[in-house]
Design a protein around this motif. Sequence first.
Motif, PDB file in Angstrom:
ATOM      1  N   LEU A  79       0.863  -1.180   0.000  1.00  6.81           N
ATOM      2  CA  LEU A  79       0.000   0.000   0.000  1.00  6.81           C
ATOM      3  C   LEU A  79       0.898   1.229   0.000  1.00  6.81           C
ATOM      4  CD1 LEU A  79      -3.129   0.739   0.330  1.00  6.81           C
ATOM      5  CD2 LEU A  79      -2.473   1.347   2.675  1.00  6.81           C
ATOM      6  N   ILE A  80       0.660   2.146  -0.917  1.00 13.36           N
ATOM      7  CA  ILE A  80       1.509   3.338  -1.022  1.00 13.36           C
ATOM      8  C   ILE A  80       0.670   4.592  -0.808  1.00 13.36           C
ATOM      9  CG2 ILE A  80       3.253   2.292  -2.493  1.00 13.36           C
ATOM     10  CD1 ILE A  80       1.843   3.609  -4.899  1.00 13.36           C
ATOM     11  N   GLU A 114      -3.722   1.048  10.298  1.00 10.17           N
ATOM     12  CA  GLU A 114      -4.599  -0.103  10.127  1.00 10.17           C
ATOM     13  C   GLU A 114      -5.557   0.160   8.973  1.00 10.17           C
ATOM     14  OE1 GLU A 114      -7.988   1.186  13.394  1.00 10.17           O
ATOM     15  OE2 GLU A 114      -6.382  -0.203  14.001  1.00 10.17           O
ATOM     16  N   PRO A 115      -6.264  -0.882   8.497  1.00  9.83           N
ATOM     17  CA  PRO A 115      -7.169  -0.703   7.360  1.00  9.83           C
ATOM     18  C   PRO A 115      -8.190   0.409   7.547  1.00  9.83           C
ATOM     19  CG  PRO A 115      -6.867  -3.028   7.829  1.00  9.83           C
ATOM     20  CD  PRO A 115      -6.176  -2.293   8.928  1.00  9.83           C
ATOM     21  N   HIS A 116      -8.711   0.591   8.782  1.00 10.53           N
ATOM     22  CA  HIS A 116      -9.743   1.606   9.004  1.00 10.53           C
ATOM     23  C   HIS A 116      -9.243   3.028   8.779  1.00 10.53           C
ATOM     24  CE1 HIS A 116     -12.977  -1.019  10.352  1.00 10.53           C
ATOM     25  NE2 HIS A 116     -12.053  -1.738  10.998  1.00 10.53           N
ATOM     26  N   HIS A 133     -12.595  -5.885   6.156  1.00  7.51           N
ATOM     27  CA  HIS A 133     -12.360  -4.975   7.282  1.00  7.51           C
ATOM     28  C   HIS A 133     -13.437  -3.891   7.381  1.00  7.51           C
ATOM     29  CE1 HIS A 133      -8.430  -6.513   8.577  1.00  7.51           C
ATOM     30  NE2 HIS A 133      -8.170  -6.727   7.295  1.00  7.51           N
ATOM     31  N   GLU A 134     -14.482  -4.022   6.542  1.00  2.00           N
ATOM     32  CA  GLU A 134     -15.608  -3.075   6.556  1.00  2.00           C
ATOM     33  C   GLU A 134     -15.131  -1.642   6.353  1.00  2.00           C
ATOM     34  OE1 GLU A 134     -17.624  -3.862  10.234  1.00  2.00           O
ATOM     35  OE2 GLU A 134     -18.572  -5.678   9.455  1.00  2.00           O
ATOM     36  N   VAL A 135     -14.251  -1.478   5.369  1.00  2.00           N
ATOM     37  CA  VAL A 135     -13.736  -0.156   5.018  1.00  2.00           C
ATOM     38  C   VAL A 135     -14.434   0.307   3.747  1.00  2.00           C
ATOM     39  CG1 VAL A 135     -11.705   1.140   4.275  1.00  2.00           C
ATOM     40  CG2 VAL A 135     -11.499  -0.569   6.101  1.00  2.00           C
ATOM     41  N   VAL A 149       2.851  -2.560   4.448  1.00  2.00           N
ATOM     42  CA  VAL A 149       2.590  -3.973   4.154  1.00  2.00           C
ATOM     43  C   VAL A 149       1.699  -4.532   5.250  1.00  2.00           C
ATOM     44  CG1 VAL A 149       3.613  -6.256   3.872  1.00  2.00           C
ATOM     45  CG2 VAL A 149       4.795  -4.246   2.958  1.00  2.00           C
ATOM     46  N   PHE A 150       0.608  -5.155   4.859  1.00  2.00           N
ATOM     47  CA  PHE A 150      -0.326  -5.765   5.813  1.00  2.00           C
ATOM     48  C   PHE A 150      -0.284  -7.284   5.651  1.00  2.00           C
ATOM     49  CE2 PHE A 150      -1.817  -1.470   5.140  1.00  2.00           C
ATOM     50  CZ  PHE A 150      -2.166  -1.047   6.420  1.00  2.00           C
TER      51      PHE A 150
END
Length: 293
Positions: free
Chosen positions: A166-167, A177-179, A206-208, A252-253
């Motif tokens: 992810l950039i 975090e994703p949220h 992740h409900e984003v 990176v996740f």
Amino acid sequence: MELSQLKIFKAVADQGSIIRASELLHCVPSNITNRIKLLERELGAPLFIRKGRGLIISPSGRLFLGYVNRILSLCEESQRALDPASAPSGKLKIGAIESAAIGRLPKLLSKFHQLYPSVQMQFSTGNWTQLSNEVLSHDLDGAIIAVKPEHPDIESVEIYMEELVLIASPDMGWIHEPHDLNGIDIFMWPEGCPYRKKLVNWLQRHEVSSPITSIASYGTILGCVSSGAGVSLVPKGVCEQFSRGGSLSEYVFEDLLPVKNYFVFNKNVEFHHAKDKFAELLQAEFKDLRCGF
């Protein structure tokens, strides 16, 4: 017209004598004379001018000799091309998705050219559906894509696992975090891209909720992200090519798993020496990216 007739004609033209040509070809002079007469009859033109016991090639014969030399040379070249022990030659038509073309293939293509300079490489890019169809129709000898085709006529070989990064612009602050992505614009390749599908599934898990803008160019995507307009999920190979000098922050996740990339080819093509060597080089060069997961 037979290939043996052309070889006999060339021998006589080169030797300037039926006797010497017969010694070279290990056959009787009368056989050579008869084959030359049959060839002249078929062509409707004299190939030699008889002068005493010798022969002088005629103007028609000189013209015909040029074609014969090319035909025999191509026959020899085709035999070399089909010989597994010979170096690959001829045309090789390879396609790739843009992420592979940008991030993974430049050095490999250069190395392949150095190893096999007689191969004429034709390289193109496209989406995975287009490339798969071109492999099926024999418009491509092989392609690198990030989806394993299910068509029975396509063979696939895994060549590497592509990590996803992810950039974002450093000005956007840290993404923990994703949220943290809620409401942030995301720039991705159009629907159908396996990397986009991976991101969409991850966001849903992740409900984003974030708007996704379709852009069919990594250069443009990287430009938008660098300007602070939003974020993107890109293959690590692409990130390594563009994110120099601290212009991008990388994340990176663990649950954004790598995506397999494949080399695909038409299984109905039994022998293609150049394609086989290209596939071998792909697997050798990317061994670490395949075995590390």
